[in-house]
Scaffold this motif. Structure first.
Motif, PDB file in Angstrom:
ATOM      1  N   PHE A  25     -45.190 -32.726  45.593  1.00  0.00           N
ATOM      2  CA  PHE A  25     -44.866 -31.324  45.813  1.00  0.00           C
ATOM      3  C   PHE A  25     -43.485 -31.060  45.234  1.00  0.00           C
ATOM      4  CE2 PHE A  25     -42.619 -28.199  48.456  1.00  0.00           C
ATOM      5  CZ  PHE A  25     -43.415 -27.083  48.210  1.00  0.00           C
ATOM      6  N   MET A  26     -43.344 -29.964  44.467  1.00  0.00           N
ATOM      7  CA  MET A  26     -42.071 -29.630  43.834  1.00  0.00           C
ATOM      8  C   MET A  26     -41.324 -28.565  44.617  1.00  0.00           C
ATOM      9  SD  MET A  26     -42.760 -29.432  39.741  1.00  0.00           S
ATOM     10  CE  MET A  26     -41.200 -28.596  39.520  1.00  0.00           C
ATOM     11  N   LEU A  27     -41.908 -27.367  44.669  1.00  0.00           N
ATOM     12  CA  LEU A  27     -41.226 -26.257  45.312  1.00  0.00           C
ATOM     13  C   LEU A  27     -42.204 -25.131  45.595  1.00  0.00           C
ATOM     14  CD1 LEU A  27     -39.188 -24.077  42.795  1.00  0.00           C
ATOM     15  CD2 LEU A  27     -41.011 -25.628  42.087  1.00  0.00           C
ATOM     16  N   LYS A  65     -52.643 -34.418  53.012  1.00  0.00           N
ATOM     17  CA  LYS A  65     -51.574 -33.491  53.370  1.00  0.00           C
ATOM     18  C   LYS A  65     -50.738 -33.041  52.182  1.00  0.00           C
ATOM     19  CE  LYS A  65     -51.144 -35.322  58.073  1.00  0.00           C
ATOM     20  NZ  LYS A  65     -50.232 -35.910  59.087  1.00  0.00           N
ATOM     21  N   LEU A  66     -51.248 -33.227  50.956  1.00  0.00           N
ATOM     22  CA  LEU A  66     -50.482 -32.780  49.784  1.00  0.00           C
ATOM     23  C   LEU A  66     -50.347 -31.270  49.801  1.00  0.00           C
ATOM     24  CD1 LEU A  66     -49.107 -33.633  47.126  1.00  0.00           C
ATOM     25  CD2 LEU A  66     -51.286 -33.256  45.983  1.00  0.00           C
ATOM     26  N   ALA A  67     -51.483 -30.583  49.889  1.00  0.00           N
ATOM     27  CA  ALA A  67     -51.487 -29.122  50.045  1.00  0.00           C
ATOM     28  C   ALA A  67     -51.792 -28.810  51.501  1.00  0.00           C
ATOM     29  CB  ALA A  67     -52.539 -28.487  49.127  1.00  0.00           C
ATOM     30  N   ARG A  75     -52.008 -17.626  55.164  1.00  0.00           N
ATOM     31  CA  ARG A  75     -50.753 -18.270  55.538  1.00  0.00           C
ATOM     32  C   ARG A  75     -49.877 -18.553  54.323  1.00  0.00           C
ATOM     33  NH1 ARG A  75     -49.932 -24.259  58.239  1.00  0.00           N
ATOM     34  NH2 ARG A  75     -47.720 -24.094  58.605  1.00  0.00           N
ATOM     35  N   THR A  76     -50.514 -19.007  53.241  1.00  0.00           N
ATOM     36  CA  THR A  76     -49.771 -19.316  52.024  1.00  0.00           C
ATOM     37  C   THR A  76     -49.399 -18.028  51.314  1.00  0.00           C
ATOM     38  OG1 THR A  76     -51.014 -21.368  51.781  1.00  0.00           O
ATOM     39  CG2 THR A  76     -49.797 -20.608  49.864  1.00  0.00           C
ATOM     40  N   GLN A  77     -48.100 -17.714  51.245  1.00  0.00           N
ATOM     41  CA  GLN A  77     -47.658 -16.460  50.641  1.00  0.00           C
ATOM     42  C   GLN A  77     -46.723 -16.695  49.461  1.00  0.00           C
ATOM     43  OE1 GLN A  77     -46.152 -13.933  53.753  1.00  0.00           O
ATOM     44  NE2 GLN A  77     -47.963 -14.212  55.013  1.00  0.00           N
ATOM     45  N   GLN A  78     -46.698 -17.936  48.970  1.00  0.00           N
ATOM     46  CA  GLN A  78     -45.873 -18.274  47.823  1.00  0.00           C
ATOM     47  C   GLN A  78     -46.686 -19.092  46.833  1.00  0.00           C
ATOM     48  OE1 GLN A  78     -42.741 -20.326  49.975  1.00  0.00           O
ATOM     49  NE2 GLN A  78     -41.442 -18.507  49.965  1.00  0.00           N
ATOM     50  N   LEU A  79     -46.132 -19.268  45.636  1.00  0.00           N
ATOM     51  CA  LEU A  79     -46.748 -20.137  44.643  1.00  0.00           C
ATOM     52  C   LEU A  79     -46.245 -21.553  44.896  1.00  0.00           C
ATOM     53  CD1 LEU A  79     -46.707 -17.221  43.339  1.00  0.00           C
ATOM     54  CD2 LEU A  79     -46.616 -18.372  41.132  1.00  0.00           C
ATOM     55  N   ASN A  80     -47.142 -22.446  45.275  1.00  0.00           N
ATOM     56  CA  ASN A  80     -46.747 -23.821  45.565  1.00  0.00           C
ATOM     57  C   ASN A  80     -46.995 -24.705  44.345  1.00  0.00           C
ATOM     58  OD1 ASN A  80     -45.895 -23.460  48.280  1.00  0.00           O
ATOM     59  ND2 ASN A  80     -48.018 -23.358  48.925  1.00  0.00           N
ATOM     60  N   TYR A  81     -45.909 -25.337  43.870  1.00  0.00           N
ATOM     61  CA  TYR A  81     -45.949 -26.154  42.660  1.00  0.00           C
ATOM     62  C   TYR A  81     -46.032 -27.640  42.989  1.00  0.00           C
ATOM     63  CZ  TYR A  81     -45.109 -22.940  38.781  1.00  0.00           C
ATOM     64  OH  TYR A  81     -45.267 -21.989  37.812  1.00  0.00           O
ATOM     65  N   PHE A  82     -46.926 -28.333  42.249  1.00  0.00           N
ATOM     66  CA  PHE A  82     -47.047 -29.785  42.345  1.00  0.00           C
ATOM     67  C   PHE A  82     -46.895 -30.376  40.947  1.00  0.00           C
ATOM     68  CE2 PHE A  82     -49.514 -27.745  45.629  1.00  0.00           C
ATOM     69  CZ  PHE A  82     -49.142 -28.422  46.787  1.00  0.00           C
ATOM     70  N   VAL A  88     -48.426 -32.355  34.094  1.00  0.00           N
ATOM     71  CA  VAL A  88     -49.111 -31.120  34.453  1.00  0.00           C
ATOM     72  C   VAL A  88     -48.514 -30.531  35.724  1.00  0.00           C
ATOM     73  CG1 VAL A  88     -51.347 -30.014  34.878  1.00  0.00           C
ATOM     74  CG2 VAL A  88     -51.253 -32.161  33.612  1.00  0.00           C
ATOM     75  N   TYR A  89     -48.305 -29.218  35.715  1.00  0.00           N
ATOM     76  CA  TYR A  89     -47.971 -28.502  36.945  1.00  0.00           C
ATOM     77  C   TYR A  89     -49.277 -27.963  37.545  1.00  0.00           C
ATOM     78  CZ  TYR A  89     -42.983 -28.421  35.710  1.00  0.00           C
ATOM     79  OH  TYR A  89     -41.688 -28.754  35.399  1.00  0.00           O
ATOM     80  N   ILE A  90     -49.530 -28.331  38.775  1.00  0.00           N
ATOM     81  CA  ILE A  90     -50.642 -27.772  39.533  1.00  0.00           C
ATOM     82  C   ILE A  90     -50.066 -26.688  40.435  1.00  0.00           C
ATOM     83  CG2 ILE A  90     -52.512 -28.253  41.147  1.00  0.00           C
ATOM     84  CD1 ILE A  90     -52.880 -29.815  38.591  1.00  0.00           C
ATOM     85  N   VAL A  91     -50.607 -25.475  40.344  1.00  0.00           N
ATOM     86  CA  VAL A  91     -50.054 -24.356  41.102  1.00  0.00           C
ATOM     87  C   VAL A  91     -51.098 -23.835  42.093  1.00  0.00           C
ATOM     88  CG1 VAL A  91     -48.858 -22.144  40.981  1.00  0.00           C
ATOM     89  CG2 VAL A  91     -48.717 -23.738  39.055  1.00  0.00           C
ATOM     90  N   ASP A  92     -50.737 -23.854  43.356  1.00  0.00           N
ATOM     91  CA  ASP A  92     -51.586 -23.341  44.428  1.00  0.00           C
ATOM     92  C   ASP A  92     -51.161 -21.898  44.700  1.00  0.00           C
ATOM     93  OD1 ASP A  92     -53.116 -22.894  46.644  1.00  0.00           O
ATOM     94  OD2 ASP A  92     -52.132 -24.366  47.931  1.00  0.00           O
ATOM     95  N   LEU A  93     -51.999 -20.950  44.264  1.00  0.00           N
ATOM     96  CA  LEU A  93     -51.676 -19.531  44.425  1.00  0.00           C
ATOM     97  C   LEU A  93     -52.037 -19.050  45.831  1.00  0.00           C
ATOM     98  CD1 LEU A  93     -52.975 -18.067  41.029  1.00  0.00           C
ATOM     99  CD2 LEU A  93     -50.663 -18.802  41.602  1.00  0.00           C
TER     100      LEU A  93
END
Length: 212
Positions: A25-27, A65-67, A75-82, A88-93
């Motif tokens: 997980f990045m940010l 528990k990665l995401a 609940r998720t209201q941000q772009l979560n970067y992995f 590769v950047y994986i982005v959870d929208l």
């Protein structure tokens, strides 16, 4: 034909190898100023709240528990970067369509997503997750229209296919194919998955690898 099969098998092999690498997980990004440099291939996962997005991301990496998963929609209201193996950047929208949050907050992160999709030059594909039990809904069509306008290539990923019969799956695949024909930015191949049964995950890994 044999060459095509060999290419497919090689992609599957390389995709599995890629997702066996380290992923951290990045940010969490709440504003475009926080976006990392666009120096790596980027893929994003989008879908209605509770479509199984976090579970799918976790299953791809064999981690629980990665995401973060939540029983509370929206609940998720941000772009979560992995960061996957520094390649590769994986982005959870943020999940869309059922966010239990104040309207001004919802509007802010909807604007964030819209601006992100239009302006992210290294974004190679958005995987749009659809619950196989329900198919493409109006809110999904709206997201697909938005991706068409942004000229961002996207691919439909059916989730929770272990919850329906083979006959029902074939019907939803047929219905989905008919709907994506109308969308200019939709990738023609649909991936049917189950996080619980690990179905279709290797094919999805191969798709991500093919974008490198």
């Amino acid at each position: 034909m044999e060459d095509d099969v060999n290419i497919q098998n090689e992609r599957l092999k390389k995709g599995i190898e890629l997702f066996n690498k380290r992923c951290d997980f990045m940010l969490s990004v709440a504003s475009l100023k926080q976006l990392p440099l666009d120096d790596k291939v980027e893929v994003a996962f989008a879908g209605r709240s509770n479509v199984g997005k976090s579970s799918l991301i976790n299953a791809l990496f064999g981690q629980r528990k990665l995401a973060k998963t939540s029983s509370t929609p929206g609940r998720t209201q941000q772009l979560n970067y992995f960061n996957l193996n520094d390649k590769v950047y994986i982005v959870d929208l943020p999940g869309y369509g059922f966010a239990k949050a104040p309207k001004d907050i919802v509007k802010n992160w909807q604007n964030l997503i819209n601006t992100y999709l239009v302006g992210r030059a290294n974004l190679r594909r958005v995987f749009v997750l659809i619950d196989s039990r329900h198919g493409i809904k109006k809110i999904d069509e709206e997201i697909m229209d938005m991706l068409d306008k942004a000229a961002v290539t996207y691919q439909i990923v059916l989730t929770k296919t272990d919850k329906i019969s083979e006959k029902e799956l074939n019907k939803i695949l047929d219905d989905t194919n008919k709907k994506i024909e109308k969308h200019t930015a939709a990738y023609v191949s649909i991936i049917a998955t189950s996080s619980e049964k690990n179905l279709g995950l290797d094919k999805l890994k191969a798709e991500v690898f093919s974008l490198l």
